[in-house]
Design a protein around this motif. Structure first.
Motif, short mmCIF file in Angstrom:
data_model
loop_
_atom_site.label_atom_id
_atom_site.label_comp_id
_atom_site.label_asym_id
_atom_site.label_seq_id
_atom_site.Cartn_x
_atom_site.Cartn_y
_atom_site.Cartn_z
N LEU A 175 -11.21 36.51 38.09
CA LEU A 175 -9.94 36.37 37.36
C LEU A 175 -9.57 37.65 36.64
O LEU A 175 -8.40 38.06 36.63
CB LEU A 175 -10.03 35.21 36.38
CG LEU A 175 -10.02 33.80 36.99
CD1 LEU A 175 -10.31 32.75 35.93
CD2 LEU A 175 -8.67 33.51 37.63
N ALA A 176 -10.57 38.30 36.03
CA ALA A 176 -10.30 39.56 35.33
C ALA A 176 -9.83 40.63 36.31
O ALA A 176 -8.89 41.40 36.03
CB ALA A 176 -11.54 40.01 34.59
N SER A 177 -10.47 40.68 37.48
CA SER A 177 -10.08 41.67 38.49
C SER A 177 -8.67 41.40 39.02
O SER A 177 -7.88 42.33 39.22
CB SER A 177 -11.08 41.66 39.65
OG SER A 177 -12.38 42.01 39.20
N LEU A 178 -8.35 40.13 39.24
CA LEU A 178 -7.01 39.77 39.71
C LEU A 178 -5.95 40.13 38.67
O LEU A 178 -4.89 40.67 39.00
CB LEU A 178 -6.95 38.27 40.03
CG LEU A 178 -7.66 37.81 41.30
CD1 LEU A 178 -7.71 36.29 41.35
CD2 LEU A 178 -6.95 38.35 42.54
N THR A 179 -6.26 39.83 37.40
CA THR A 179 -5.31 40.16 36.33
C THR A 179 -5.07 41.67 36.27
O THR A 179 -3.93 42.13 36.16
CB THR A 179 -5.85 39.66 34.98
OG1 THR A 179 -6.10 38.26 35.06
CG2 THR A 179 -4.86 39.94 33.87
N SER A 180 -6.16 42.42 36.34
CA SER A 180 -6.04 43.88 36.30
C SER A 180 -5.25 44.40 37.49
O SER A 180 -4.40 45.30 37.34
CB SER A 180 -7.44 44.50 36.28
OG SER A 180 -7.37 45.91 36.33
N GLU A 181 -5.48 43.84 38.67
CA GLU A 181 -4.77 44.29 39.87
C GLU A 181 -3.28 43.98 39.78
O GLU A 181 -2.44 44.80 40.17
CB GLU A 181 -5.37 43.63 41.11
CG GLU A 181 -4.83 44.14 42.43
CD GLU A 181 -5.16 45.60 42.67
OE1 GLU A 181 -4.36 46.29 43.35
OE2 GLU A 181 -6.21 46.06 42.16
N VAL A 182 -2.94 42.80 39.28
CA VAL A 182 -1.53 42.43 39.13
C VAL A 182 -0.83 43.40 38.19
O VAL A 182 0.28 43.89 38.46
CB VAL A 182 -1.40 40.98 38.62
CG1 VAL A 182 0.03 40.70 38.18
CG2 VAL A 182 -1.78 40.00 39.72
N ASN A 183 -1.48 43.70 37.06
CA ASN A 183 -0.88 44.63 36.10
C ASN A 183 -0.71 46.02 36.71
O ASN A 183 0.31 46.68 36.49
CB ASN A 183 -1.74 44.70 34.84
CG ASN A 183 -1.73 43.40 34.05
OD1 ASN A 183 -0.75 42.65 34.11
ND2 ASN A 183 -2.78 43.12 33.31
N SER A 184 -1.71 46.45 37.47
CA SER A 184 -1.62 47.77 38.11
C SER A 184 -0.48 47.82 39.12
O SER A 184 0.28 48.80 39.16
CB SER A 184 -2.95 48.10 38.81
OG SER A 184 -4.01 48.16 37.88
N LEU A 185 -0.35 46.75 39.91
CA LEU A 185 0.73 46.73 40.92
C LEU A 185 2.10 46.64 40.26
O LEU A 185 3.07 47.23 40.75
CB LEU A 185 0.52 45.54 41.87
CG LEU A 185 -0.69 45.65 42.81
CD1 LEU A 185 -0.83 44.38 43.64
CD2 LEU A 185 -0.56 46.86 43.73
N LYS A 186 2.19 45.90 39.14
CA LYS A 186 3.47 45.84 38.42
C LYS A 186 3.86 47.22 37.89
O LYS A 186 5.03 47.61 37.95
CB LYS A 186 3.38 44.84 37.28
CG LYS A 186 3.46 43.38 37.73
CD LYS A 186 3.43 42.45 36.53
CE LYS A 186 3.61 41.00 36.96
NZ LYS A 186 3.58 40.06 35.80
N GLN A 187 2.88 47.94 37.35
CA GLN A 187 3.15 49.29 36.87
C GLN A 187 3.59 50.20 38.01
O GLN A 187 4.53 50.99 37.87
CB GLN A 187 1.91 49.86 36.17
CG GLN A 187 1.57 49.18 34.86
CD GLN A 187 0.31 49.74 34.22
OE1 GLN A 187 -0.32 50.65 34.77
NE2 GLN A 187 -0.07 49.19 33.08
N LEU A 188 2.90 50.07 39.15
CA LEU A 188 3.27 50.87 40.31
C LEU A 188 4.67 50.53 40.80
O LEU A 188 5.46 51.41 41.15
CB LEU A 188 2.25 50.64 41.44
CG LEU A 188 2.50 51.43 42.74
CD1 LEU A 188 2.48 52.93 42.47
CD2 LEU A 188 1.46 51.05 43.80
N LYS A 189 4.99 49.23 40.79
CA LYS A 189 6.34 48.81 41.19
C LYS A 189 7.39 49.38 40.24
O LYS A 189 8.44 49.87 40.69
CB LYS A 189 6.41 47.28 41.20
CG LYS A 189 7.78 46.73 41.60
CD LYS A 189 7.82 45.22 41.55
CE LYS A 189 9.19 44.69 41.93
NZ LYS A 189 9.28 43.22 41.84
#
Length: 570
Positions: free
Chosen positions: A233-247
């Motif tokens: 869950l922590a990894s998924l949360t981090s990945e979502v935030n990273s992709l949102k920043q990239l977007k």
């Protein structure tokens, strides 16, 4: 045998005694036949008796042991029942063995079914505990991120506490864990869905991203096999935030590039076909982060494509800007011409060329030209209402001039091509000319209102329009006065002609000149007899007022004057 089988233990003992006596009798007969001595006989009888006693002793001991075993079994059964009842937390309806009437076997026959039933309940309860505790262990392992497969053999059930209360507590704990498991699975699926949407928008490898987080998220056969651990869950949360920043970064970059493209297109006046090729980029300029969801709209190759195009247009910008600046100047001049605004075009062009050659910012210069065009259009719009009235005034003035020339034409009523058209035009012109005073009055009021609003004179062909109107009014008044004097002179000439005709009318009767047919066929007589009597009268008057006195005197009047002179000579 039947009588023996139904006998009591006592009768069986007597029967046994009888049998022993018979056997001894047979033994005595055998000894008699053998010839055994009495001492030998006694000795052997004693030995047989001892053997019988041993057998009895062994049987008695065996029965004692059996009795003890029954007592022990009964005690153990009672103890086990008590233990099971305590472990299960239930109340047994079985009384103590001391209070049960009957033999040991009878007591055991009462206790054994109860024990069997409680044992069955215990096994069923153990199965329930094992099932629940296995599920709890599996969920806890999933939450902890333990990949080891857990089965029933890995679970040790505490058989000392199999109470329904503890079972209920475990069930409640299991329900909590199941709810937690469901929530975690929902979160995992939500994060995966969000990552998939972001990956689609930015053309990223969704499976590779998920596999890097946890392989179970890609290779699962059922939803239960997905990892729901805290780490996942922590990894998924981090990945979502990273992709949102990239977007967000890509969107901002494309919005900057899109704005640059639009600015360059506007500066360079690019054709619409060229602009439509990058519509997928410029459409993002005003989009929010949540509105961008189209597949591949934020892909890296889209960003690179926009960067290349902006770089290319920047190279072409300088030459195109100069061309657009001159185009704006031409547009500005056309606006000025269309509304009769007086501007020194040549000087303006020279200044423009000097500014471009001096290294001025061409973008700023073009923007300044755009502002000038906008202001010129605003000025043109403000002058339009006045200019429309000027056009009406000019048209009416032109019609008035045409009508003056038309009325001076002595042959305007002659039969020929276009006569009826001119008659209709003259009629309309007279109506229009009659409206000139009101046109001038309205136009003057409009010009004064415009000048008051703008705080400047309204120029028309480099001259104040009010001054032009005043000159026109004075000129028209002079023309009207000239026409009035001409009509007065015409009236006097007509009056003189009528008087002369009255004086010499009798002489013309004595000596007529020519024949009537010749007189009726003169041009004057044809003009008077037009299809419209109204036009005939007015035309006769116009004809007499258009020349000198001799030109409008009838033909026979001249002839009569000559005859009178001749008769006087005679």
């Amino acid at each position: 045998m039947s009588s023996m089988s139904g006998s009591s233990p006592l009768s069986l003992s007597k029967s046994g005694t009888t049998t022993c006596a018979t056997l001894l009798q047979q033994l005595q007969e055998i000894w008699d036949e053998i010839g055994e001595s009495d001492s030998e006989r006694d000795k052997k009888l004693l030995q047989v008796e001892q053997e019988c006693l041993d057998i009895y002793r062994r049987n008695v001991e065996k029965e004692r042991k059996y009795r003890a075993e029954l007592h022990q079994s009964l005690a153990e059964a009672e103890a086990e029942i008590s233990k099971l009842v305590s472990a299960l937390g239930e109340q047994a309806s079985l009384p103590l063995s001391g209070k049960i009437k009957g033999t040991l076997k009878q007591k055991l026959s009462v206790v054994d079914p109860v024990l069997k039933d409680i044992r069955t309940k215990k096994q069923e309860r153990i199965k329930e505990f094992l099932n629940i505790e296995t599920q709890i262990a599996v969920i806890c392992a999933e939450i902890a991120g333990n990949d080891r497969v857990i089965g029933p053999t890995d679970i040790q059930v505490d058989e000392q506490d199999l109470t329904a209360k503890r079972l209920g507590e475990l069930k409640s704990h299991l329900q909590e864990l199941q709810s937690e498991n469901k929530l975690r699975l929902q979160r995992v699926n939500s994060y995966m869905s969000e990552i998939h949407e972001l990956s689609v928008v930015m053309s990223l490898d969704f499976k590779q991203i998920i596999a890097n987080i946890n392989p179970s998220l890609v290779n699962h056969m059922t939803v239960q096999s997905k990892s729901i651990s805290n780490e996942t869950l922590a990894s998924l949360t981090s990945e979502v935030n990273s992709l949102k920043q990239l977007k967000q970064q890509r969107l901002e970059r494309l919005q900057d590039l899109g704005s640059s493209l639009i600015e360059l297109w506007n500066l360079m006046d690019m054709p619409m076909e060229e602009q439509l090729r990058f519509n997928h980029i410029t459409s993002l300029v005003s989009s929010s982060i949540d509105e961008v969801s189209k597949q591949g709209s934020l892909a890296i190759h889209i960003v690179e494509q926009a960067e290349v195009e902006v770089e290319r247009l920047n190279v072409l910008k300088t030459g195109k800007l100069k061309e657009l600046i001159f185009k704006r100047q031409n547009e500005l001049e056309e606006i000025y011409r269309s509304v009769h605004m007086d501007v020194d075009i040549e000087t303006a062009r020279q200044i423009l060329i000097q500014l471009m050659e001096s290294g001025s910012d061409l973008s700023y210069l073009l923007s300044s030209m755009d502002d000038q065009v906008v202001k010129a259009k605003e000025q043109a719009a403000s002058r339009k209402e006045v200019l429309d009235k000027v056009e009406k005034w000019k048209h009416a003035s032109q019609e008035e001039s045409w009508l003056d020339e038309y009325e001076k034409d002595e042959n305007r009523y002659s039969a020929g091509k276009g006569v009826h058209i001119n008659l209709k035009r003259a009629e309309k012109a007279r109506i229009l000319v009659s409206k000139i005073p009101s046109l001038i009055e309205n136009l003057t009021a409009k010009v004064k209102a415009w000048e008051k609003e703008k705080g400047m004179p309204f120029l028309y062909h480099k001259a104040p329009l009010l001054h032009t109107l005043e000159e026109y009014i004075i000129s028209r008044q002079e023309k009207q006065e000239e026409k009035r004097r001409s009509r007065e002179q015409k009236r006097l000439q007509d009056q003189f002609a009528a008087e002369q005709e009255t004086i010499y009318g009798s002489k013309s009767a004595k000596k007529p000149l020519g024949n009537a047919n010749t007189i009726l066929g003169t041009p004057n007589s044809r003009r008077v007899s037009t299809p419209s009597g109204r036009y005939g009268v007015s035309i006769g008057k116009e004809k007499r007022g258009s020349g000198n006195v001799g030109a409008v005197i009838p033909v026979n009047y001249v002839a009569l004057a000559k005859d009178d002179q001749k008769s006087g000579g005679l």
